[in-house]
Write an enzyme that holds these catalytic residues in place. Structure first.
Site: not given
Length: 219
Positions: A80, A98, A100, A119, A160, A215
């Site tokens: 990837e 990344h 799955h 939110y 994916h 925040y």
């Protein structure tokens, strides 16, 4: 790698390995699926393809330049790699995760955009989009991902998984965890017979985004 110090590489690689192990330990990936990277100057440190994360040590660092040319290590980078490099070329990201993740991947098969059920979407820059499907490891998938990431720090990849990025590995990981939680929440609420989840309006989400700017702890 003249612009990158050895210590910086070692610290970043340690972070990549620890983050990758965390994705496995917390159920966001199975086996060697998913991948993690961090950018240090012009070098992208990335998990190798097909190697269990618990087998990776300090001497196993894999690094490429922004064009994908390998500059560090002997193991083959993740398949990837185009996904990771596309993010670094088009953003100020210092880390990419990344996965799955089950609930997020399930949602990627159902909707073009994650419904505004919470939110937490504000943490990712707004409603999270689903990138059009393309085979893993392809430039087409990377292009589809970039379209879905426009003004966002995370997206789903149809059928994916997920992609998130941040200024640190912890930030990128947290965004992945928030995205998976939000998808799980929507699936759970949607599964109650005879009921439909209430959703936030775009105005309500913008209000949260404004609030998040102040925040956290000062300094």
């Amino acid at each position: 790698m003249s612009d990158v110090g050895k210590d910086a590489i070692e610290r970043a690689w340690h972070g990549v390995v620890e983050t990758a192990r965390r994705t496995a330990a917390e159920g966001l990936v199975v086996g060697t699926s998913g991948n993690v990277s961090a950018r240090v100057g012009g070098v992208v440190l990335v998990t190798p393809t097909g190697v269990p994360y618990d087998r990776l040590g300090p001497g196993d660092a894999v690094g490429v330049d922004l064009e994908g040319r390998q500059v560090l290590g002997d193991m083959v980078p993740t398949s990837e790699l185009p996904l990771h490099l596309a993010v670094y070329r088009e953003s100020d990201a210092a880390a990419v995760v990344h996965t799955h993740a089950v609930h997020a991947t399930a949602v990627s098969t159902l909707v073009p955009e994650v419904p505004l059920v919470h939110y937490a979407a504000a943490v990712l820059g707004g409603p999270v989009r689903t990138a059009a499907y393309a085979r893993y490891g392809t430039r087409e998938l990377a292009d589809n991902m970039l379209a879905a990431l426009r003004d966002r720090t995370g997206c789903l990849l149809r059928n994916h998984g997920t992609v998130t990025y941040g200024a640190t590995l912890d930030e990128a990981y947290d965004r992945t965890a928030q995205l998976e939680w939000m998808c799980r929440l929507w699936l759970t609420a949607s599964s109650v017979p005879g009921h439909r989840p209430t959703l936030l309006t775009p105005a309500q989400l913008r209000d949260v985004q404004d609030a998040l700017e102040g925040y956290g702890q000062p300094g």
